[in-house]
Design an enzyme around this catalytic site. Structure first.
Site, short mmCIF file in Angstrom:
data_model
loop_
_atom_site.label_atom_id
_atom_site.label_comp_id
_atom_site.label_asym_id
_atom_site.label_seq_id
_atom_site.Cartn_x
_atom_site.Cartn_y
_atom_site.Cartn_z
N LYS A 11 0.78 -1.50 0.04
CA LYS A 11 0.16 0.19 0.16
C LYS A 11 1.14 1.16 -0.54
O LYS A 11 1.67 1.46 0.03
CB LYS A 11 -1.00 0.15 1.28
N TYR A 51 -12.38 -1.66 -4.85
CA TYR A 51 -13.34 -1.73 -3.36
C TYR A 51 -14.83 -1.80 -3.28
O TYR A 51 -15.01 -1.87 -1.92
CB TYR A 51 -12.42 -0.77 -2.46
N PHE A 59 -15.59 3.56 6.02
CA PHE A 59 -14.60 3.98 5.47
C PHE A 59 -14.33 4.07 4.17
O PHE A 59 -12.91 4.23 4.05
CB PHE A 59 -13.26 2.99 6.82
N ARG A 87 -2.17 -14.68 4.67
CA ARG A 87 -3.55 -13.89 6.29
C ARG A 87 -2.19 -14.13 7.08
O ARG A 87 -2.39 -13.34 8.37
CB ARG A 87 -3.61 -14.13 6.03
N THR A 93 -5.35 -7.11 10.28
CA THR A 93 -6.21 -5.55 9.77
C THR A 93 -5.76 -5.13 10.37
O THR A 93 -5.39 -3.81 9.51
CB THR A 93 -7.26 -5.55 9.67
N ARG A 104 2.26 -6.31 8.83
CA ARG A 104 1.53 -5.28 9.04
C ARG A 104 1.64 -5.08 10.75
O ARG A 104 2.08 -3.76 10.74
CB ARG A 104 -0.18 -5.89 9.47
N ASN A 114 -2.67 -0.20 6.40
CA ASN A 114 -2.02 -0.96 7.36
C ASN A 114 -0.78 -2.03 6.13
O ASN A 114 -0.74 -2.76 6.32
CB ASN A 114 -3.02 -2.17 7.65
N HIS A 117 -1.74 -5.62 1.62
CA HIS A 117 -3.32 -6.34 1.70
C HIS A 117 -2.83 -7.71 1.00
O HIS A 117 -1.88 -7.61 0.08
CB HIS A 117 -4.16 -6.02 0.56
N GLU A 128 -9.51 -10.18 -7.80
CA GLU A 128 -8.14 -8.99 -7.76
C GLU A 128 -7.38 -9.40 -7.76
O GLU A 128 -7.12 -8.82 -8.84
CB GLU A 128 -8.09 -9.59 -5.70
P1 CMP Z 1 -7.44 -4.72 3.99
O1 CMP Z 1 -7.82 -5.49 4.10
O2 CMP Z 1 -5.99 -5.23 3.03
O3 CMP Z 1 -8.68 -4.04 2.07
C1 CMP Z 1 -10.10 -3.61 3.09
C2 CMP Z 1 -9.19 -2.10 3.90
O4 CMP Z 1 -10.62 -1.40 4.42
C3 CMP Z 1 -8.54 -2.48 4.79
O5 CMP Z 1 -7.16 -3.60 4.58
C4 CMP Z 1 -8.29 -1.94 5.69
O6 CMP Z 1 -6.90 -1.18 5.12
C5 CMP Z 1 -9.51 -0.97 5.49
N1 CMP Z 1 -9.98 -0.45 6.34
C6 CMP Z 1 -11.34 -1.35 6.84
N2 CMP Z 1 -11.60 -1.21 8.25
C7 CMP Z 1 -10.96 0.35 8.03
C8 CMP Z 1 -11.26 1.52 9.34
N3 CMP Z 1 -12.12 1.10 9.86
N4 CMP Z 1 -10.96 2.25 8.64
C9 CMP Z 1 -10.47 2.57 7.89
N5 CMP Z 1 -9.75 1.67 6.86
C10 CMP Z 1 -10.50 0.28 7.12
#
Ligand code: CMP
Length: 139
Positions: A11, A51, A59, A87, A93, A104, A114, A117, A128
């Site tokens: 990212k 997304y 978010f 994972r 996450t 992470r 984070n 992905h 994807e």
């Molecule tokens: P990822 O699982 O890679 O893809 C979806 C993304 O949404 C996740 O990583 C986070 O970067 C983002 N995400 C999920 N929850 C939140 C949140 N509460 N606030 C901001 N970003 C979020």
């Protein structure tokens, strides 16, 4: 092919801070083979489409803004049981909940920033990977 590969994105926060190399080293040390990789700078329309599943969530807008704030590196990674194993390597996450030694825990700044992905299912890995690469079975 499904089951033997996953899809990953390094990212923008990690790219900006020069962590692409260290993250790739962890991926390599984790036994994953990079079978496709490129750097892309997503448009808003692309990020919204990628997304789509999160559209409507609180978010969503900031997620799209963040993912279009700079280039990202997208990859197809090969490994046995790739989705689950990757994972484990990247961790939760929310970096505060990620285990020590995960990507992470090491490089994430927040839930949003984070660092990396990883697909959450074989089905999503196919979707994807197809989003960014043509003819994924060639890889
Ligand atoms: P990822 O699982 O890679 O893809 C979806 C993304 O949404 C996740 O990583 C986070 O970067 C983002 N995400 C999920 N929850 C939140 C949140 N509460 N606030 C901001 N970003 C979020």
């Amino acid at each position: 092919m499904a089951g033997n590969f996953t899809f990953a994105i390094v990212k923008p926060n990690a790219i900006r801070t020069g962590k692409t190399g260290p993250i790739l080293a962890m991926i390599n040390e984790g036994g994953f083979v990079v079978s496709a990789m490129k750097m892309v700078y997503m448009t808003t329309e692309q990020a919204e489409s990628f997304y789509e599943v999160h559209r409507g969530k609180g978010f969503f807008t900031e997620l799209v803004e963040f993912m279009t704030s700079g280039p990202v590196v997208v990859m197809i990674l090969r490994h046995e049981n790739a989705v689950e194993e990757f994972r484990k390597l990247i961790g939760a996450t929310d970096p505060e909940k990620a285990d020590p030694g995960t990507i992470r825990k090491t490089f994430a700044i927040s839930i949003k920033m984070n660092a990396i992905h990883g697909s959450d299912s074989d089905e999503n890995a196919v979707r994807e990977a197809n989003f960014f690469f043509a003819e994924i079975e060639r890889y």
